[in-house]
Design a protein around this motif. Structure first.
Motif, PDB file in Angstrom:
ATOM      1  N   LEU A 742       1.009  -1.185  -0.094  1.00 39.31           N
ATOM      2  CA  LEU A 742      -0.058   0.106  -0.103  1.00 39.31           C
ATOM      3  C   LEU A 742       0.782   1.191  -0.038  1.00 39.31           C
ATOM      4  O   LEU A 742       2.044   1.420   0.290  1.00 39.31           O
ATOM      5  N   SER A 743       0.268   2.516  -0.425  1.00 39.06           N
ATOM      6  CA  SER A 743       1.006   3.548  -0.471  1.00 39.06           C
ATOM      7  C   SER A 743       1.175   4.083   0.951  1.00 39.06           C
ATOM      8  O   SER A 743       2.113   4.617   1.310  1.00 39.06           O
ATOM      9  N   LEU A 744       0.224   3.902   1.744  1.00 38.74           N
ATOM     10  CA  LEU A 744       0.224   4.020   3.232  1.00 38.74           C
ATOM     11  C   LEU A 744       0.418   2.894   3.870  1.00 38.74           C
ATOM     12  O   LEU A 744      -0.512   2.299   4.161  1.00 38.74           O
ATOM     13  N   ASN A 745       1.760   2.536   4.290  1.00 35.83           N
ATOM     14  CA  ASN A 745       2.205   1.153   4.714  1.00 35.83           C
ATOM     15  C   ASN A 745       1.524   1.016   6.240  1.00 35.83           C
ATOM     16  O   ASN A 745       1.842  -0.145   6.938  1.00 35.83           O
ATOM     17  N   SER A 746       1.720   2.248   7.028  1.00 39.49           N
ATOM     18  CA  SER A 746       1.343   1.889   8.620  1.00 39.49           C
ATOM     19  C   SER A 746       0.373   3.049   9.063  1.00 39.49           C
ATOM     20  O   SER A 746       0.195   3.959   8.240  1.00 39.49           O
ATOM     21  N   GLN A 747      -0.343   2.588  10.006  1.00 36.79           N
ATOM     22  CA  GLN A 747      -1.092   3.743  10.910  1.00 36.79           C
ATOM     23  C   GLN A 747      -0.556   3.632  12.145  1.00 36.79           C
ATOM     24  O   GLN A 747       0.021   2.854  12.895  1.00 36.79           O
ATOM     25  N   MET A 748      -0.464   4.984  12.742  1.00 34.66           N
ATOM     26  CA  MET A 748       0.043   5.091  14.127  1.00 34.66           C
ATOM     27  C   MET A 748      -0.929   5.590  15.088  1.00 34.66           C
ATOM     28  O   MET A 748      -1.991   6.393  14.873  1.00 34.66           O
ATOM     29  N   PHE A 749      -1.057   4.907  16.241  1.00 37.48           N
ATOM     30  CA  PHE A 749      -2.200   5.121  17.271  1.00 37.48           C
ATOM     31  C   PHE A 749      -1.517   5.566  18.582  1.00 37.48           C
ATOM     32  O   PHE A 749      -0.574   4.942  18.942  1.00 37.48           O
ATOM     33  N   ILE A 750      -1.917   6.949  18.905  1.00 41.43           N
ATOM     34  CA  ILE A 750      -1.315   7.604  20.141  1.00 41.43           C
ATOM     35  C   ILE A 750      -2.214   7.704  21.431  1.00 41.43           C
ATOM     36  O   ILE A 750      -3.381   7.992  20.988  1.00 41.43           O
ATOM     37  N   GLY A 751      -1.958   7.181  22.513  1.00 45.84           N
ATOM     38  CA  GLY A 751      -2.903   7.117  23.554  1.00 45.84           C
ATOM     39  C   GLY A 751      -1.903   6.983  24.666  1.00 45.84           C
ATOM     40  O   GLY A 751      -2.221   7.357  25.830  1.00 45.84           O
ATOM     41  N   HIS A 752      -0.873   6.199  24.608  1.00 44.73           N
ATOM     42  CA  HIS A 752      -0.133   5.842  25.925  1.00 44.73           C
ATOM     43  C   HIS A 752       0.758   6.982  26.109  1.00 44.73           C
ATOM     44  O   HIS A 752       1.277   8.007  25.645  1.00 44.73           O
ATOM     45  N   SER A 753       0.828   7.316  27.651  1.00 40.99           N
ATOM     46  CA  SER A 753       1.835   8.539  28.087  1.00 40.99           C
ATOM     47  C   SER A 753       3.207   7.887  28.299  1.00 40.99           C
ATOM     48  O   SER A 753       4.085   8.668  28.798  1.00 40.99           O
ATOM     49  N   GLN A 754       3.339   6.615  28.371  1.00 35.83           N
ATOM     50  CA  GLN A 754       4.739   6.038  28.846  1.00 35.83           C
ATOM     51  C   GLN A 754       4.852   5.077  28.009  1.00 35.83           C
ATOM     52  O   GLN A 754       4.004   4.453  27.145  1.00 35.83           O
TER      53      GLN A 754
END
Length: 1458
Positions: A742-754
């Protein structure tokens, strides 16, 4: 005002360095190199100790004593890099003995003598500031033979360290931010932070919404008055405050506070003003006020005013009557603030002798303006409540609160508690709620005269908040639990649970969708992935490091920091094995996919192989490997094991069964951007391809994927379909296209603070689990076009169970689409109701003159002829009936049920015809009591605790004539026996005497309230003796006599040791029934003279449960009594005898079975009872009781005669018991299972008994001697739901056998077998596996149900959770197209049964509907008589009778056919 006790100067804490003026060195001494410097981290002056002979000694003279009595010692220090430190404490016990406690990183293990204790630090301190807390009282009591602590004598700080402060206190302070949680205005949702995310949760459904945007821990929350605006602040150096539109969930404004941390926020009621408190870079308190009035219109947030000061502020709140006024409190400080002309000014309150106190919270008493003498209530750690006069700026009142002493408690004499250490306060119009260090939530009246309700928690309560309607109180604890108390029902519900330490690892049970986590807090917890509830909790003093679920069985293993590996059986909560082959921390733990082997790796480089087929999981081999943590992975075919080692630059692939090395890979690649060699960190086999191995390296790479994270990759996993790869790096989770197409090979998910410790895919591969600072479940969509914006958030797995909190009321949704039959066309007719509703009160009536006897069972009123025993059934309620009342002429009866829709339903019945004359509704809650007036003109109804109202109805027009609300719950009510317009009620607030005046269709009701002074009691029951005398009972066993004319209590006596719930008076005889099971008859003739004469106990009988209802004749010689065990007793006082009239199960009925000749049927229950009933009388013949076990299933042997009749029952402990009916004795006890038995069946000839367990194993036991001759493991890992045997010659199927039997399990698998048990032959005939999507509801999925067609055993009928709600007809003989028919269903079936005639199928559902289907035509009818979800239905062998069971309601139907 209160005065302090002798040691109050030490409360709440003593700053030892400040108290002994350490910098002046007059009361302390120093030796060697001891100096001071300004630490940049703390921004303050600290003491530095350098050198082995250097130390600080307190006090200066060793012959003196500090005399500090505080239980807890706190030391804030920082070890020097690579050096040793030593802390020495001399502690004096109560016997005068001095014990030396030493803490040092020189000690490798704990050692003790009679006068000394040597402790290594709990965790080796790193080179940063560490707060060490020691419980001195617990230390002496635990390690020195229960020796009791007196005081701290001296302290010595030695060697290499920096130290900031030294404290003692009787309070256990918890580091970190105080949990924050808020109610919404509607009271149906709570809002709380989970690290960098703000969560909004509906308390009824646990549905969650998320506010995402913060990048660090959320430290403070605030709502405006109508909860439309939500403010949140994050901690850390980059302190950002966000304002959200709560209803829409979008961020409306974001701005910085320029503070190091934000500790508290306060919104004004209108939302136009926001105040925040934090610390600047120099440690000073920063107070900022913003103008937020324009946020809702898209405007900017501007700063009103700002100030800095050295005053400690723990809480600040904006006044609800003036948005420019604020109140703050903290250590030795209460200040009033005013915002005026861009400046923020404050004025301290003169505290006088209370200045040393630590003030923790502030709350405003309700009011509209400061001119109304608004009180500002504050509290402190010592348990003081301060009331501040806002207008005069003075302390108005001080109260010192103490815990309520109960008889079973013993107050500790070693450390007397000067008061309740209160952390939080919330005030409403009727009461005040406090949360304290002792773990109690307490509710007080506004005058704090005494606690009227309290709830104990697992840890100190950090926050309390009363909802806007004052019906619920929200609590949060320092142990990270969140829950609420329902004030009216006194029931407590836990909303969220969480680990108190970092989550170090997890493992997933794909069969049961369970998740186990190991945390640094010392606990291992098991959660349900569907409901997010905690199921089990294992706590150990040894820190768990890694966990692994067995791939099929309910078993998990855990590795600990000590090197021990333990294996647990979840089903029975038992330790199966313990291994200590490692000397270092267990950092890797994994089962092979086939479940035959287990592997563990330790930090010192050892690798162990175990045989997990055996219960003890004995070790096969231990070898030396590498050094990397969590670097174990097994291929999907269970043949290869890969790990990092023997060096950090190599990967070893070994044979999984022998640990023999197969291949070694060198990954040491020199990165062009670095001068260091690349090293391996993690390894992972692809689940779809056993030959494909992925390696995460220290150069932020995955071989063969480049540059996945800015920091090194801490964990990775591959989805089963090999489409996705998930990686964790620092605080982010990335999901990759595995093939990189795919042209966009990854999705990044942010929610951890550590940093994240571990990631993996969920069992269905539709989500991702990540653990570290919390547990997150991420849901992503797999379709390429949805790779952007595909994140759906789930909160950390918190909230329990449970189990732990009893639910007082069951709420079920009633199906609105039920197809009820037309009159005269019903396929089944209700023939009998077996049992009595022991949950009701006053739900029994008897008219001895007319021979009328009526009681309730579920939603049915049973009218029984005492002479003939014949039943009539009044059906009109859809909820469980709570109470009954009969008119004095026995022509009319009223019945009331629990709340349906918005209000409770009251039905009025004509007794001769059984017709429903009318239905009336008024009370919003359940109806507590019903009563007809003496002349039968009026009907009295009483609402329950949620709606304490008294209503009077016309019994001719059924119109309500008058109503009156009272303060507090009402428990009982009655009309005067001689004056129709007089009535009385009793409840939590005492006695209410009422007068009712009627004028046609209108009326007026007035009540007056009186209390009786017999202690802190509630009045629970009443009855009239005459028109001038009234008796009332209390929950402490007292009886009170009242003069109605003067409305005064003139006599009380103790009639019982428990709560009296039933009072009945006939002539001079008074009947009492209580929860001590005693039924007593009193002679009260002397009471009529009102001269204080004593009463006489005439008779007493012990019953089988708490008395809930009673009805007697006019002379009190004989009557009928109902108990909570579901029993109705006939009582004869003349010979003091009791006879059981109606018997039912108290708890849930798990199974029901007919004898082959239909002369008897058997039922089994959760309470361990197995009952045998006769047909057609439906009378109890015999009961077999097993204590402390649940009887889960039952079946009859195939022998119809009474002499040979036997029945077998399975129990929760895995035992199987065989009972003989002729002797009423247990004949044999077997144990074919280690877990609960879930299904049981005799073979057609009675030679063997087949039993299925919760773990999916099926045992075949010989009926003659009980020996287990065979165990089938084909369904292993999934509970067996059904076993059925039928007689059939199997030669047509090409197999040898004279019977067919089937087994179904919860994983939607059905196996069919051909057997000849006499020849010990059994072969698999067919195997069905039904597809189904993931089950996403909070409860358990519908069971898998299967049965042979009674007329054609080659036809199998199945229903269960699947893609569609349907009945499936499966032919065992037609292999090409085995599914020959399907019938769609409106609901998931919870039980079903097939009739041997008329081609009928009966199905039950959670929607409380019994559905009857003719499978040849598809014609069906619905019957909605049950008040609970159905769990069992059974046709009789002849097909003429049908039983249906819902909880403990048993209905017997006569089958007419469709």
């Amino acid at each position: 005002m209160s005065t302090f006790i002798a040691h109050d100067w030490q409360h709440p804490f003593v700053n030892i360095f400040k108290e002994f003026r350490l910098s002046e060195w007059q009361k302390a001494s120093k030796e060697g190199d001891v100096s001071t410097y300004t630490d940049k981290t703390l921004n303050s002056i600290v003491f530095r100790i350098r050198g082995a002979g250097s130390c600080i000694r307190l006090p200066k003279n060793t012959h003196q004593s500090l005399g500090l009595t505080g239980r807890y010692l706190y030391v804030l220090f920082k070890p020097s890099p690579g050096k040793t430190f030593l802390i020495v404490l001399d502690v004096t016990a109560q016997d005068g003995c001095v014990v030396r406690i030493s803490i040092s990183n020189m000690f490798k293990e704990f050692k003790s003598t009679t006068t000394s204790l040597l402790f290594p630090p709990p965790e080796q301190p790193q080179v940063h500031w560490t707060c060490l807390m020691m419980d001195l009282q617990c230390t002496l009591a635990t390690y020195l033979n229960q020796r009791y602590y007196s005081h701290l004598k001296n302290v010595k700080l030695c060697a290499w360290m920096s130290v900031k402060s030294l404290f003692t206190s009787d309070l256990q302070f918890n580091p970190g931010e105080t949990p924050s949680a808020l109610w919404t205005m509607s009271g149906d949702s709570v809002v709380y932070p989970c690290h960098a995310i703000v969560v909004s949760m509906k308390i009824d459904s646990n549905e969650q919404r998320f506010f995402i945007g913060h990048t660090d821990k959320v430290s403070a929350l605030a709502f405006n008055g109508n909860t439309t605006l939500l403010a949140s602040a994050q901690s850390g150096n980059y302190c950002v405050i966000r304002i959200w539109n709560y209803l829409k969930g979008n961020c409306m404004a974001m701005f910085r506070m320029h503070a190091h941390s934000v500790t508290t926020l306060s919104f004004s009621y209108s939302g136009g003003i926001l105040c925040g408190v934090g610390k600047d870079s120099r440690g000073k308190t920063l107070v900022v006020v913003w103008n937020t009035a324009g946020v809702g219109r898209g405007g900017e947030v501007s700063m009103f005013a700002k100030t800095k000061m050295d005053v400690d502020i723990k809480t600040i709140k904006i006044a609800n009557f003036d948005e420019t006024r604020l109140v703050s409190c903290g250590h030795d400080s209460i200040r009033l603030w005013r915002v005026r002309k861009g400046t923020l000014r404050s004025c301290p309150i003169n505290l006088g002798e209370y200045r040393p106190l630590d003030f923790t919270d502030v709350s405003f008493q309700e009011g509209d303006s400061p001119e109304q003498h608004i009180d500002d209530r504050l509290l402190c750690k010592s348990g003081h409540i301060f009331e501040i006069d806002y207008t005069r700026l003075v302390i108005r009142n001080v109260r010192w609160l103490f815990p309520v002493q109960r008889e079973h408690e013993c107050k500790c004499v070693l450390s007397p508690d000067p008061g309740i250490a209160i952390n939080s306060l919330s005030v409403c119009s009727t009461f005040c709620a406090t949360g304290s260090e002792d773990g109690f939530l307490r509710l007080w009246p506004l005058d704090f005269s005494g606690v009227f309700l309290e709830a104990e928690h697992e840890g100190p309560v950090s926050l309390v908040s009363v909802s806007s309607d004052s019906m619920r109180v929200l609590t949060a604890t320092f142990t990270r639990n969140l829950g609420f108390l329902d004030v009216s029902s006194r029931g407590y519900s836990t909303l969220m649970r969480s680990h108190t330490g970092t989550v170090l690892g997890f493992s997933v049970d794909g069969v049961r969708r369970h998740l186990t986590t190991a945390s640094a807090d010392g606990s291992v917890r098991i959660w349900s992935m569907d409901s997010s509830h905690q199921l089990y909790d294992f706590v150990s003093e040894d820190k768990p490091c890694s966990v692994a679920f067995h791939p099929s069985e309910q078993i998990f293993s855990c590795g600990f920091s000590s090197g021990i590996v333990r294996v647990f059986d979840i089903s029975c909560g038992k330790l199966l094995a313990e291994h200590n082959h490692h000397r270092g921390e267990v950092v890797g733990l994994v089962f092979s996919p086939d479940g035959d082997c287990m592997y563990s790796a330790a930090s010192e480089g050892s690798l162990a192989l175990y045989n997990s087929c055996d219960n003890d999981s004995h070790v096969i081999r231990v070898v030396c490997t590498g050094r990397a943590p969590d670097a174990l992975t097994v291929s999907s075919n269970s043949r290869c094991l890969a790990f990092v080692g023997p060096s950090e630059y190599t990967i070893t692939i070994a044979d999984a069964l022998s640990l023999e090395e197969l291949l070694r890979l060198d990954v040491s690649i020199l990165d062009s951007e670095s001068t260091f060699l690349d090293s391996a960190l993690k390894v992972c086999f692809s689940s779809a391809s056993p030959e494909h191995l992925l390696v995460a390296t220290s150069a932020n790479k995955i071989l063969w994927v480049s540059k996945v994270h800015k920091h090194w990759c801490s964990s990775l996993a591959v989805s089963e379909d090999r489409r996705f790869l998930v990686t964790a790096g620092h605080n982010a989770v990335k999901v990759w296209d595995y093939n990189m197409h795919l042209s966009l090979n990854s999705q990044m998910f942010i929610g951890h603070s550590q940093p994240i410790n571990q990631v993996s895919f969920t069992p269905g591969q539709q989500g991702v689990i990540s653990v570290g600072d919390a547990i997150f479940l991420w849901d992503f969509l797999a379709h390429p076009v949805d790779l952007l914006h595909t994140l759906r958030y789930y909160s950390p797995l918190n909230v329990c169970v449970s189990n732990e909190n009893a639910c007082l009321f069951k709420i079920f949704s009633f199906v609105k689409t039920a197809v009820t039959p037309q009159p005269g066309e019903a396929g089944v007719t209700l023939k009998a109701v077996i049992g009595y509703n022991g949950n009701g009160r006053g739900n029994l009536v008897w008219s001895p003159d007319q021979g009328l006897f009526a009681y309730s069972c579920g939603g049915v009123v049973v009218v029984e002829n005492v002479n003939s025993g014949r039943q009539r059934h009044l059906q009109g309620h859809r909820e469980e009936i709570s109470c009954l009342a009969i008119s004095n002429d026995a022509q009319m009866m009223a019945s009331a049920a629990g709340k349906s829709a918005n209000k409770s339903l009251i039905c009025i019945w004509a007794i001769p015809s059984g017709a429903c004359l009318s239905t009336i509704s008024y009370h919003r809650g359940a109806v507590q009591s019903l009563a007809f007036s003496k002349d039968d003109r009026f009907l009295l109804s009483i609402g329950d605790f949620s709606d304490p109202t008294v209503a009077v109805w016309s019994s001719s027009t059924f119109q309500m004539l008058a109503s009156e609300s009272v303060l507090g719950p009402i428990h009982d009510a009655a009309f005067s026996p001689s004056v129709a317009h007089q009535l009385a009620c009793v409840g939590s607030q005492g006695v209410y005497f009422g007068l009712f005046d009627s004028h046609g269709q209108d009326g007026h009701l007035s009540v007056s309230n009186l209390r009786v002074e017999v202690g802190d009691v509630e009045l629970t029951a009443l009855c009239y003796h005459s028109d001038s005398l009234l008796f009332s009972a209390t929950n402490r066993g007292h009886l009170c006599a009242w003069d109605i004319k003067t409305q005064s209590c003139f006599m009380t006596w103790e009639a019982d040791e428990g709560e009296i719930g039933v009072l009945l008076c006939r002539g001079n005889s008074l009947l009492t029934g209580s929860n001590t099971h005693w039924l007593r008859l009193w002679e009260v003739e002397a009471v009529r003279r009102m001269n204080g004469a004593s009463v006489v106990l005439k008779r007493e009988i012990m019953l089988d449960g708490t008395t809930v209802s009673a009805a007697f004749d006019h002379t009190m010689d004989m009557g009928i009594v109902g108990t909570t065990t579901g029993t109705l007793w006939y009582i004869d006082w003349l010979d003091t005898s009791s006879i059981r009239l109606v018997s039912g199960h108290k708890n849930k009925v798990n199974d029901l079975a007919f004898q082959t000749d239909e002369s008897h049927f058997a039922t089994c229950s959760e309470d361990g009872s197995l009952r045998v009933w006769s047909i057609p009388s439906n009378e109890l013949v015999v009961q077999f009781q097993v204590l402390n076990q649940s009887c889960t299933c039952v079946c009859w042997g195939p022998f119809p005669s009474v002499q040979r009749a036997r029945l077998a029952a399975g129990y929760g402990d895995g035992t199987l018991r065989v009972f003989r009916l002729a002797t009423s004795e247990m004949e044999r006890k077997l144990q074919p299972h280690r877990v609960a038995i879930t299904a049981i069946q005799y073979s057609v000839n009675g030679d063997v008994i087949l039993s299925g367990g919760k773990n999916g194993l099926i045992a075949v036991s010989r009926a003659l001697d009980g020996s287990t001759i065979r165990v089938f493991r084909d369904h292993k890992g999934a509970a067996i739901t059904t076993i059925q045997c039928v007689r059939e010659q199997c030669k047509d199927f090409g197999l040898v056998g004279n019977e067919l039997w089937l087994a179904a399990s919860v994983d939607r698998r059905v196996s069919v077998w051909a057997a000849d048990w006499f020849k010990c032959k059994c072969a698999l005939l067919d195997w069905l596996t039904l597809a189904a999507p993931p089950y996403c509801q909070d409860d358990s999925p519908p069971p898998s149900l299967a049965a042979f067609c009674p007329t054609d055993p080659s036809l199998l009928i199945y229903t269960g959770y699947g893609i569609e709600k349907e009945l499936i007809f499966y032919s065992l003989s037609k292999k090409r197209v085995p599914i020959i028919k399907k019938i769609a269903l409106p609901h998931w079936a919870t039980c079903f049964s097939l009739s041997s005639k008329s081609q009928l199928i009966a199905l039950g559902s959670k929607e409380r509907v019994l559905k009857l289907i003719k499978w040849t035509s598809g014609k069906f009818q619905d019957f909605s008589q049950h008040s609970d979800s159905l769990q069992t239905c059974r046709f009789s062998p002849s097909g003429t009778l049908l039983f249906s069971v819902a909880h403990n309601e048993i209905l017997l139907w006569e089958v007419n056919g469709l």
